[in-house]
Design an enzyme around this catalytic site. Structure first.
Site, PDB file in Angstrom:
ATOM      1  N   ALA A 128       0.842  -1.195   0.000  1.00  0.00           N
ATOM      2  CA  ALA A 128       0.000   0.000   0.000  1.00  0.00           C
ATOM      3  C   ALA A 128       0.881   1.251   0.000  1.00  0.00           C
ATOM      4  CB  ALA A 128      -0.974  -0.024   1.170  1.00  0.00           C
ATOM      5  N   ASP A 129       0.688   2.130   0.964  1.00  0.00           N
ATOM      6  CA  ASP A 129       1.371   3.425   0.954  1.00  0.00           C
ATOM      7  C   ASP A 129       2.336   3.574   2.123  1.00  0.00           C
ATOM      8  OD1 ASP A 129      -0.557   3.384   2.853  1.00  0.00           O
ATOM      9  OD2 ASP A 129      -1.421   5.341   2.393  1.00  0.00           O
ATOM     10  N   GLU A 130       2.913   2.481   2.581  1.00  0.00           N
ATOM     11  CA  GLU A 130       3.789   2.507   3.743  1.00  0.00           C
ATOM     12  C   GLU A 130       5.178   1.980   3.406  1.00  0.00           C
ATOM     13  OE1 GLU A 130       0.338   1.836   7.117  1.00  0.00           O
ATOM     14  OE2 GLU A 130       1.290   0.105   6.171  1.00  0.00           O
TER      15      GLU A 130
END
Length: 199
Positions: A128-130
């Site tokens: 995801a966005d991590e």
């Protein structure tokens, strides 16, 4: 403050640090220091974050292995620094740009983080966005916090994605651990990031 619940609850020390960055994108970084990670394995970061990364960076298993290696090789109690980086409002950005642009933005973020850190540091994607950065803790927490500030400033610069220019911000949590309990340190960094995001 305290983290965890029931038998897993423990007290950790923390401090908040305000970071200045270009274009008014100031940020708050929270540092957690846990000297008792060996007593607590901690709840693993959500399994949903184990999704295969799209960035070509280290995956979660490789991050765990690198953390253990760094912890076992640490000398003089320097420990391991864990930086947990979350892209602010990425879902809205992804929905606005479209998935192809969103994926390219994630790859560009990974490349920029890699160019910012030192050659001996490890950059990984949690899906995801991590993102996560592992570094040797050094003699003082300022080293890991300074690295977080460099990353924040680098990401504050605009990204050019084919025919679009995109600006994003990130929230960064920093944890320092002197024991080879990767999940505990990762969880502490995640908690620090969430507190920095809400602060």
């Amino acid at each position: 403050f305290r983290v965890g619940t029931g038998e897993n609850e423990r007290r950790v020390e923390g401090c908040a640090l305000h970071l200045d960055a270009p274009q008014g994108s100031d940020a708050l970084v929270l540092l957690i220091t846990d000297d008792h990670a060996h007593d607590h394995q901690g709840a693993p970061v959500s399994a949903a974050r184990d999704a295969p990364p799209r960035t070509g960076l280290a995956n979660r298993r490789e991050l765990v292995e690198d953390f253990v290696r760094r912890s076992e090789g640490a000398r003089g109690g320097t420990g391991v620094g864990v930086l947990f980086i979350d892209v602010d409002r990425f879902k809205a950005t992804n929905d606005s740009l479209g998935r192809d642009y969103g994926d390219e933005l994630l790859r560009a973020l990974g490349r920029r983080i890699q160019r910012t850190v030192r050659s001996e540091d490890t950059v990984g994607s949690l899906g995801a966005d991590e993102f996560m950065v592992l570094c040797d803790g050094g003699d003082h927490p300022d080293e890991a916090v300074g690295l977080a500030q460099q990353i924040h400033q680098a990401i504050a610069r605009p990204f050019t994605l084919v025919d679009r220019t995109v600006t994003v911000t990130v929230s960064i949590g920093v944890a320092l651990s002197d024991a080879p309990a990767a999940e505990s340190a990762f969880s502490d960094a995640d908690i620090a990031m969430m507190r920095a995001k809400s602060g």
